[in-house]
Write an enzyme that holds these catalytic residues in place. Structure first.
Site, PDB file in Angstrom:
ATOM      1  N   GLY A  86       8.916   0.458 -10.401  1.00  0.00           N
ATOM      2  CA  GLY A  86       8.005  -0.882  -9.335  1.00  0.00           C
ATOM      3  C   GLY A  86       8.895  -1.934  -8.868  1.00  0.00           C
ATOM      4  O   GLY A  86      10.349  -1.219  -9.328  1.00  0.00           O
ATOM      5  N   LYS A 139       8.918   8.454 -14.172  1.00  0.00           N
ATOM      6  CA  LYS A 139       8.622   9.351 -14.383  1.00  0.00           C
ATOM      7  C   LYS A 139       7.861  10.212 -13.283  1.00  0.00           C
ATOM      8  O   LYS A 139       7.862  11.648 -13.670  1.00  0.00           O
ATOM      9  CB  LYS A 139       6.835   9.349 -15.653  1.00  0.00           C
ATOM     10  CG  LYS A 139       6.088   9.009 -15.325  1.00  0.00           C
ATOM     11  CD  LYS A 139       5.397   9.140 -15.922  1.00  0.00           C
ATOM     12  CE  LYS A 139       3.947   8.068 -15.176  1.00  0.00           C
ATOM     13  NZ  LYS A 139       1.844   7.616 -16.306  1.00  0.00           N
ATOM     14  N   THR A 145       3.589  -0.617  -6.273  1.00  0.00           N
ATOM     15  CA  THR A 145       4.541  -1.419  -5.853  1.00  0.00           C
ATOM     16  C   THR A 145       4.109  -0.506  -4.252  1.00  0.00           C
ATOM     17  O   THR A 145       3.916  -1.483  -3.445  1.00  0.00           O
ATOM     18  CB  THR A 145       5.991  -1.808  -6.156  1.00  0.00           C
ATOM     19  OG1 THR A 145       6.036  -1.921  -7.417  1.00  0.00           O
ATOM     20  CG2 THR A 145       6.406  -2.024  -4.761  1.00  0.00           C
ATOM     21  N   GLN A 164      -1.031  -3.559  -0.748  1.00  0.00           N
ATOM     22  CA  GLN A 164      -0.733  -3.795   1.080  1.00  0.00           C
ATOM     23  C   GLN A 164      -0.555  -5.250   0.892  1.00  0.00           C
ATOM     24  O   GLN A 164       0.260  -5.818   2.036  1.00  0.00           O
ATOM     25  CB  GLN A 164      -2.067  -3.679   1.701  1.00  0.00           C
ATOM     26  CG  GLN A 164      -2.995  -2.086   1.652  1.00  0.00           C
ATOM     27  CD  GLN A 164      -3.843  -1.963   1.586  1.00  0.00           C
ATOM     28  OE1 GLN A 164      -4.924  -2.892   2.031  1.00  0.00           O
ATOM     29  NE2 GLN A 164      -4.238  -0.294   1.749  1.00  0.00           N
ATOM     30  N   GLY A 190       0.584  -8.594  -0.515  1.00  0.00           N
ATOM     31  CA  GLY A 190       1.927  -9.280   0.081  1.00  0.00           C
ATOM     32  C   GLY A 190       2.727  -9.787  -1.266  1.00  0.00           C
ATOM     33  O   GLY A 190       1.651  -9.463  -2.240  1.00  0.00           O
ATOM     34  N   GLU A 218      -5.740 -15.355   1.322  1.00  0.00           N
ATOM     35  CA  GLU A 218      -5.955 -14.768   0.697  1.00  0.00           C
ATOM     36  C   GLU A 218      -6.390 -15.395  -0.842  1.00  0.00           C
ATOM     37  O   GLU A 218      -6.690 -16.061  -0.387  1.00  0.00           O
ATOM     38  CB  GLU A 218      -5.268 -13.435   0.105  1.00  0.00           C
ATOM     39  CG  GLU A 218      -4.278 -12.381   0.682  1.00  0.00           C
ATOM     40  CD  GLU A 218      -4.090 -11.753   0.028  1.00  0.00           C
ATOM     41  OE1 GLU A 218      -3.716 -11.403  -1.553  1.00  0.00           O
ATOM     42  OE2 GLU A 218      -2.677 -10.718   0.611  1.00  0.00           O
ATOM     43  N   HIS A 234     -10.603  -4.094  -8.357  1.00  0.00           N
ATOM     44  CA  HIS A 234     -10.927  -5.618  -6.869  1.00  0.00           C
ATOM     45  C   HIS A 234     -11.468  -5.490  -5.876  1.00  0.00           C
ATOM     46  O   HIS A 234     -12.497  -4.047  -6.133  1.00  0.00           O
ATOM     47  CB  HIS A 234      -9.413  -4.200  -6.104  1.00  0.00           C
ATOM     48  CG  HIS A 234      -8.638  -5.200  -4.686  1.00  0.00           C
ATOM     49  ND1 HIS A 234      -9.709  -5.204  -3.371  1.00  0.00           N
ATOM     50  CD2 HIS A 234      -7.782  -6.157  -4.383  1.00  0.00           C
ATOM     51  CE1 HIS A 234      -8.543  -5.458  -2.599  1.00  0.00           C
ATOM     52  NE2 HIS A 234      -7.876  -6.347  -2.773  1.00  0.00           N
ATOM     53  N   ARG A 293     -11.069 -13.255  -7.183  1.00  0.00           N
ATOM     54  CA  ARG A 293     -11.403 -12.057  -6.830  1.00  0.00           C
ATOM     55  C   ARG A 293     -12.513 -11.806  -8.610  1.00  0.00           C
ATOM     56  O   ARG A 293     -13.577 -11.027  -8.228  1.00  0.00           O
ATOM     57  CB  ARG A 293     -10.724 -10.699  -7.431  1.00  0.00           C
ATOM     58  CG  ARG A 293      -9.432 -10.842  -6.531  1.00  0.00           C
ATOM     59  CD  ARG A 293      -8.036 -10.235  -6.859  1.00  0.00           C
ATOM     60  NE  ARG A 293      -7.537  -9.966  -5.592  1.00  0.00           N
ATOM     61  CZ  ARG A 293      -6.064  -9.261  -5.936  1.00  0.00           C
ATOM     62  NH1 ARG A 293      -5.494  -8.910  -6.782  1.00  0.00           N
ATOM     63  NH2 ARG A 293      -5.518  -9.318  -4.459  1.00  0.00           N
ATOM     64  N   HIS A 295      -7.793  -2.623 -10.718  1.00  0.00           N
ATOM     65  CA  HIS A 295      -6.827  -2.373 -10.146  1.00  0.00           C
ATOM     66  C   HIS A 295      -5.572  -2.820 -11.146  1.00  0.00           C
ATOM     67  O   HIS A 295      -4.518  -2.401 -10.742  1.00  0.00           O
ATOM     68  CB  HIS A 295      -7.322  -3.980  -8.303  1.00  0.00           C
ATOM     69  CG  HIS A 295      -6.248  -4.228  -7.776  1.00  0.00           C
ATOM     70  ND1 HIS A 295      -5.768  -3.360  -7.034  1.00  0.00           N
ATOM     71  CD2 HIS A 295      -5.568  -5.627  -7.139  1.00  0.00           C
ATOM     72  CE1 HIS A 295      -4.832  -3.837  -6.315  1.00  0.00           C
ATOM     73  NE2 HIS A 295      -4.620  -5.324  -6.824  1.00  0.00           N
ATOM     74  N   GLU A 343       3.352  -5.255 -14.520  1.00  0.00           N
ATOM     75  CA  GLU A 343       2.624  -5.444 -15.292  1.00  0.00           C
ATOM     76  C   GLU A 343       2.097  -4.774 -17.039  1.00  0.00           C
ATOM     77  O   GLU A 343       1.093  -5.455 -16.983  1.00  0.00           O
ATOM     78  CB  GLU A 343       1.543  -4.158 -14.248  1.00  0.00           C
ATOM     79  CG  GLU A 343       0.010  -4.142 -14.504  1.00  0.00           C
ATOM     80  CD  GLU A 343      -0.684  -3.263 -13.713  1.00  0.00           C
ATOM     81  OE1 GLU A 343      -2.064  -2.851 -13.525  1.00  0.00           O
ATOM     82  OE2 GLU A 343       0.441  -2.724 -12.425  1.00  0.00           O
ATOM     83  N   ARG A 347      -6.141 -12.635 -12.508  1.00  0.00           N
ATOM     84  CA  ARG A 347      -4.559 -12.653 -11.450  1.00  0.00           C
ATOM     85  C   ARG A 347      -5.339 -13.187 -10.523  1.00  0.00           C
ATOM     86  O   ARG A 347      -6.687 -12.951  -9.548  1.00  0.00           O
ATOM     87  CB  ARG A 347      -4.158 -11.503 -11.630  1.00  0.00           C
ATOM     88  CG  ARG A 347      -2.977 -11.439 -10.421  1.00  0.00           C
ATOM     89  CD  ARG A 347      -1.759 -10.441 -10.798  1.00  0.00           C
ATOM     90  NE  ARG A 347      -2.503  -9.826 -10.131  1.00  0.00           N
ATOM     91  CZ  ARG A 347      -2.905  -9.266  -8.725  1.00  0.00           C
ATOM     92  NH1 ARG A 347      -2.162  -9.707  -7.927  1.00  0.00           N
ATOM     93  NH2 ARG A 347      -3.630  -8.517  -8.057  1.00  0.00           N
ATOM     94  N   SER A 391       1.547 -10.462  -8.313  1.00  0.00           N
ATOM     95  CA  SER A 391       1.928  -9.489  -8.545  1.00  0.00           C
ATOM     96  C   SER A 391       3.576  -9.320  -8.822  1.00  0.00           C
ATOM     97  O   SER A 391       3.998  -8.799  -9.357  1.00  0.00           O
ATOM     98  CB  SER A 391       0.827  -8.344  -9.238  1.00  0.00           C
ATOM     99  OG  SER A 391       0.540  -8.151  -7.946  1.00  0.00           O
ATOM    100  N   LEU A 392       3.410  -9.379  -7.578  1.00  0.00           N
ATOM    101  CA  LEU A 392       4.865  -9.076  -7.493  1.00  0.00           C
ATOM    102  C   LEU A 392       5.438  -9.684  -7.328  1.00  0.00           C
ATOM    103  O   LEU A 392       6.506 -10.075  -8.214  1.00  0.00           O
ATOM    104  CB  LEU A 392       5.268  -8.482  -5.592  1.00  0.00           C
ATOM    105  CG  LEU A 392       3.931  -6.676  -5.472  1.00  0.00           C
ATOM    106  CD1 LEU A 392       3.896  -6.706  -3.963  1.00  0.00           C
ATOM    107  CD2 LEU A 392       4.031  -5.807  -6.055  1.00  0.00           C
TER     108      LEU A 392
END
Length: 539
Positions: A27, A48, A56, A60, A62, A126, A244, A290, A351, A375, A386, A391-392
């Site tokens: 990822g 794997k 990743t 959706q 960003g 967001e 989520h 969230r 999620h 993650e 979070r 996360s990204l």
């Protein structure tokens, strides 16, 4: 939960060379790390599945970064801390949000094409963010675009050797408990092989597949966390699994995430009567953090006796929806749903794993020579909940820090040999016909007993089910069995931590302890294969 090694090391083909660094996972964390380390060392990148198959790819929303004059890193910091419900590590949060703009620039230099508006990066709002600061690509295909650019860079790097369709079964340790390599299984042929390295980095993603409903791809089976646990690493905060709020079930029965950027564009959440139930529940209404939104959705579904609520984007201009969310529009159409004129049935789904393998601020785990990133890791950035699109970002920033740490120490590291070759079991051909049904039973048990809302009775029932499943599932020379055992281990860690935390905080909600308790529970739960402990929150 299981023996030190799932399969006796004598069953593997021995290593024929020693790499500088092994990265497990492909990822954003694994790929960006391999690219950085590949500038100064030899890297073996093991995944794997296919190189691009990761969580990743499906992201959706960003990447969050303070990039305009109305924003700054301090506001991003405050939003992250507020969402984390008292459990964030402020130092970790600070350097992540400070590095965010630089990470966006580096991705663009690497060839990532983000959406632009009037010559500037287009920034979305967001949940939990006080400013528009989320960069995106292809409207709602940010992860796919980022993954494509990273895969291209990895393929071009001659110092990175890629092994696809190769499952890492275990982390190898020497007589002193230091990491020295990995034991692997070819998922096509079943061939077992050992690869040695001076350093191993786990970037294997999360645990979503242990739940009946999840936005995660099939590769997210908790492998890295389970392997690290068997190797003696400390695991932290496993009770915090983020659900989520808005996931749509397609006509094929698949879970499809609808990014909260849709709510950022003005979409509403409605109950079965058509009322907006988030009004008055949080100052940001549908764009609350969230954990707040999911808690209200669960209450509404229980009150209405329903398994879903509705997402309403009918009042948003058609051209806006088509431009910003082409993937969502197309996916809904495939299921016979019109995004422009119909209410969309959605419900929460597993999620993101906030907990994971505990690391320090350089990504080092408690096992010498073993790092964790993305993650799989628990860095302290996310606390108990979070913040969207962090996360990204976290994966990118910690990949940079880990690469620098490895660069600083690599010349001093010496190759080591694994110890304990007889501590596993011989792989048996075994009857694996029941693995899929066992997996389904685990997913249902976790969803009902250790899902969004938990209580003592349900968690005890889940733990009993997991322990019985472990006893009845001997390891076999089949990747499905290995992955299922890893799911059981990760599930047990989640259930045990959820039993211990007798409060509700962030994404951990208990019916029998409905309130946050800062006096007794402003701390982290730590587990390794020897003991359970606690750690006060960093100030």
């Amino acid at each position: 939960m299981s023996s030190r090694y799932l399969i006796d090391l004598t069953q593997y083909h021995p290593a024929d060379e020693i790499s500088d660094v092994i990265v497990v996972g492909s990822g954003i964390a694994g790929l960006s790390l391999a690219i950085r380390v590949g500038s100064f060392a030899n890297v073996r990148l093991i995944t794997k599945s296919e190189l691009q198959e990761s969580a990743t790819w499906y992201a959706q929303g960003g990447i969050a970064a303070a990039l305009n004059r109305q924003d700054n890193w301090r506001l991003h910091f405050q939003d992250t801390i507020r969402a984390g419900q008292g459990l964030c590590d402020p130092q970790a949060v600070e350097f992540v949000v400070k590095e965010a703009p630089a990470m966006i620039r580096e991705l663009m230099e690497m060839g990532t094409t983000f959406d632009m508006k009037q010559g500037k990066l287009s920034l979305a709002t967001e949940g939990g963010h006080s400013r528009a600061r989320v960069v995106h690509a292809g409207g709602d295909a940010t992860g796919a675009e980022v993954e494509r650019s990273l895969v291209r860079s990895v393929r071009k790097n001659q110092r990175v050797t890629v092994h696809e369709r190769t499952l890492v079964v275990d982390i190898l340790t020497d007589r002193d408990g230091s990491c020295c390599g990995v034991a692997t299984m070819d998922t096509s042929t079943g061939e077992l092989r050992i690869y040695l390295a001076k350093v191993v980095v786990l970037a294997t993603g999360g645990v979503g597949q242990m739940y009946q409903f999840t936005s995660n791809p099939s590769v997210c089976t908790g492998d890295g966390i389970a392997m690290a646990y068997r190797a003696g690493a400390i695991i932290s905060d496993m009770e915090f699994v983020q659900f989520h709020p808005t996931v749509f079930q397609t006509k094929r029965g698949e879970s499809f995430l609808i990014t909260e950027a849709v709510r950022g564009e003005g979409a509403f959440l409605r109950d079965k009567k058509g009322d907006r139930f988030m009004l008055g529940k949080h100052p940001l209404a549908e764009l609350g953090p969230r954990d707040v939104v999911v808690r209200e959705i669960v209450e509404v579904m229980e009150r209405d006796g329903a398994d879903h609520i509705y997402l309403d984007a009918r009042h948003i201009a058609r051209n806006v929806l088509e431009e910003r969310f082409p993937t969502i529009v197309a996916t809904l159409q495939e299921s016979g749903v019109d995004f422009f004129t119909e209410l969309i049935q959605v419900s929460p789904a597993a999620h993101y794993l906030i907990g994971g393998v505990k690391t320090n601020l350089d990504g080092e785990t408690s096992v010498s020579g073993l790092y964790a990133c993305g993650e799989t890791a628990c860095t302290g950035v996310h606390g108990a909940n979070r913040l969207a699109s962090n996360s990204l970002l976290e994966g990118l920033v910690f990949a940079k820090r880990i690469a620098q740490s490895i660069k600083d120490s690599l010349s001093r590291l010496k190759p080591k040999m694994p110890q304990g070759s007889s501590e596993g079991s011989s792989p048996s051909p075994g009857d694996i016909s029941g693995i899929e049904s066992k997996k389904n039973e685990l997913e249902q048990a976790m969803m009902k007993k250790a899902g969004i809302v938990r209580d003592c009775e349900g968690l005890e029932e889940a733990e009993t089910f997991i322990q019985e499943s472990v006893k009845s599932t001997p390891c076999s020379k089949d990747p499905r069995t290995v992955k299922f055992i890893n799911m059981l281990t990760s599930a047990w860690l989640t259930v045990k931590a959820a039993q211990l935390r007798c409060e509700s905080r962030g994404v951990h909600l208990r019916r029998d302890y409905p309130y946050r308790d800062d006096i007794n529970w402003k701390k982290h739960i730590l587990m390794d294969n020897q003991k359970i402990g606690y750690e006060d929150v960093a100030e």
